[in-house]
Each structure stands twice: as C-alpha cells, then as structure tokens.
Design an enzyme around this catalytic site. Structure first.
Site, PDB file in Angstrom:
ATOM      1  CE1 TYR A  51      35.221 -22.164   1.978  1.00 51.26           C
ATOM      2  CE2 TYR A  51      36.300 -24.185   2.667  1.00 51.26           C
ATOM      3  CZ  TYR A  51      35.885 -23.324   1.664  1.00 51.26           C
ATOM      4  OH  TYR A  51      36.137 -23.628   0.345  1.00 51.26           O
ATOM      5  CG  HIS A 117      38.265 -20.852  -2.075  1.00 53.86           C
ATOM      6  ND1 HIS A 117      37.127 -20.431  -1.441  1.00 53.86           N
ATOM      7  CD2 HIS A 117      39.183 -19.845  -1.957  1.00 53.86           C
ATOM      8  CE1 HIS A 117      37.344 -19.201  -0.949  1.00 53.86           C
ATOM      9  NE2 HIS A 117      38.579 -18.832  -1.236  1.00 53.86           N
ATOM     10  CD  GLU A 128      39.602 -16.230   0.862  1.00 45.69           C
ATOM     11  OE1 GLU A 128      38.420 -16.225   1.219  1.00 45.69           O
ATOM     12  OE2 GLU A 128      39.957 -16.542  -0.300  1.00 45.69           O
TER      13      GLU A 128
HETATM   14  P1  ADP Z   1      31.904 -20.136  -3.557  1.00 41.78           P
HETATM   15  O1  ADP Z   1      32.953 -21.214  -3.303  1.00 41.78           O
HETATM   16  O2  ADP Z   1      31.354 -20.209  -4.955  1.00 41.78           O
HETATM   17  O3  ADP Z   1      32.385 -18.761  -3.175  1.00 41.78           O
HETATM   18  P2  ADP Z   1      30.351 -20.120  -1.078  1.00 41.78           P
HETATM   19  O4  ADP Z   1      31.394 -19.179  -0.550  1.00 41.78           O
HETATM   20  O5  ADP Z   1      28.925 -19.723  -0.983  1.00 41.78           O
HETATM   21  O6  ADP Z   1      30.647 -20.486  -2.617  1.00 41.78           O
HETATM   22  O7  ADP Z   1      30.478 -21.512  -0.341  1.00 41.78           O
HETATM   23  C1  ADP Z   1      31.740 -22.031   0.031  1.00 41.78           C
HETATM   24  C2  ADP Z   1      31.788 -23.500  -0.323  1.00 41.78           C
HETATM   25  O8  ADP Z   1      30.825 -24.207   0.489  1.00 41.78           O
HETATM   26  C3  ADP Z   1      31.370 -23.854  -1.753  1.00 41.78           C
HETATM   27  O9  ADP Z   1      32.404 -23.674  -2.701  1.00 41.78           O
HETATM   28  C4  ADP Z   1      30.982 -25.304  -1.606  1.00 41.78           C
HETATM   29  O10 ADP Z   1      32.128 -26.171  -1.521  1.00 41.78           O
HETATM   30  C5  ADP Z   1      30.284 -25.288  -0.251  1.00 41.78           C
HETATM   31  N1  ADP Z   1      28.832 -25.067  -0.377  1.00 41.78           N
HETATM   32  C6  ADP Z   1      28.204 -23.916  -0.736  1.00 41.78           C
HETATM   33  N2  ADP Z   1      26.866 -24.052  -0.736  1.00 41.78           N
HETATM   34  C7  ADP Z   1      26.636 -25.352  -0.357  1.00 41.78           C
HETATM   35  C8  ADP Z   1      25.458 -26.129  -0.170  1.00 41.78           C
HETATM   36  N3  ADP Z   1      24.234 -25.610  -0.364  1.00 41.78           N
HETATM   37  N4  ADP Z   1      25.606 -27.413   0.219  1.00 41.78           N
HETATM   38  C9  ADP Z   1      26.837 -27.954   0.419  1.00 41.78           C
HETATM   39  N5  ADP Z   1      27.993 -27.279   0.270  1.00 41.78           N
HETATM   40  C10 ADP Z   1      27.899 -25.996  -0.126  1.00 41.78           C
HETATM   41 MG    MG Z   2      32.971 -18.079  -1.306  1.00 40.86          MG
END
Ligand code: ADP
Ligand code: MG
Length: 140
Positions: A51, A117, A128
């Site tokens: 991440y 994810h 990934e």
């Molecule tokens: P996605 O998984 O839909 O691609 P992102 O890449 O933006 O979303 O975020 C990675 C992960 O971080 C999310 O799947 C979620 O587990 C966590 N996350 C995202 N936004 C938030 C938030 N505002 N508060 C807490 N955790 C979050």
């Molecule tokens: Mg993402």
C-alpha cells in the site's frame, strides 16, 4: 477486449467471517477464473510495501494494522477485461455507495474493512501480481 490478469485480495474482515468461498463464488459467477490463490499472513513490511502509494493518506497506519490483523487470501484472476470487470464486481470502496450484488455491498463492514482489494489498472495489476506470485504459480 483482451484477456487480462488482475490481483485480488480477500481481506481479514472476510477471512475472519469465513467468507472466502462465498466471495470466490461471486468472482467465478462473474466469469473470472482464479488462476492462482494462497492464504497468507502479511508481515507489516509486506502490507506497507503493497500500500506504499497510500503512505501519505491519513488512514495508512490503520489500513496496515487492519491488513495484518488476520489472514488474507491473495489471488490472480484471469478473464476478458479482468481489471475493470473485477472493479465492477467489487463495488465502490465505501460499501454504502456500492451497487447491489457487488462483493462490497454484500459483505463489507466499513470503508476500511471492505472485504476485497482489486488492482486499479493493467499496469498496477502486473506489479501487484508479481508482488505475491511467481509466473510459474499462475496456472490458467
Ligand atoms: P480501493 O480499494 O477501492 O481501490 P483505495 O485504493 O482508495 O480504494 O484505498 C485502499 C484501501 O484503503 C481501501 O480498500 C480501504 O480498505 C482503505 N481506505 C480507503 N479509504 C479509506 C478511508 N477514508 N478510511 C479508512 N480506510 C480507507
Ligand atoms: Mg486501490
């Protein structure tokens, strides 16, 4: 459309509730093939590395803590247009905004504990998948 591969992770909130099979059924019913799969306990370093793009976000520390709070199931999925297709099957990041029938609508607990994810681009999918799998472990 071309056959693509994407990385899926079934997150700790879902493995804790014994939902791996139910989530795999949604994936397979959507026409995606699970061509590699393993259940692992991520180390903190692995979760931070995975991440890393989010390391400046306010939720980064909590996200890493969550991702190491229990086992995850990492998967490579194969199919036509797999990257975008799996994003559709997953649903919106925040389950409150996810469409009916999506994995997150059906199973996610919160915006953080959102069950799965999926890679967000073909380029990131390749990066990934190689983070977790050798090419020899992907069997189409
Ligand atoms: P996605 O998984 O839909 O691609 P992102 O890449 O933006 O979303 O975020 C990675 C992960 O971080 C999310 O799947 C979620 O587990 C966590 N996350 C995202 N936004 C938030 C938030 N505002 N508060 C807490 N955790 C979050
Ligand atoms: Mg993402």
């Amino acid at each position: 459309m071309a056959v693509e591969h994407t990385l899926s992770i079934i997150k700790p909130d879902a493995t804790r509730r014994n939902l791996t099979g139910k989530i795999n059924a949604v994936i397979e019913e959507a026409g995606l093939r699970i061509v590699a799969q393993k259940r692992v306990a991520l180390t903190r370093a692995q979760a931070e590395g995975f991440y890393a793009v989010h390391k400046e976000r306010s939720f980064f520390g909590e996200l890493v803590d969550f991702m190491i709070s229990g086992p995850v199931v990492v998967q490579a999925l194969e199919g036509e247009n797999a990257v975008a297709k799996y994003r559709e099957v997953m649903g919106a990041t925040n389950p409150a905004n996810a469409d009916e029938g999506t994995i997150r609508k059906q199973f996610a607990e919160s915006i953080e504990a959102n069950s799965v994810h999926g890679s967000d681009s073909l380029e990131n999918a390749a990066i990934e998948i190689s983070y977790f799998f050798a090419q020899t472990e992907i069997v189409g």
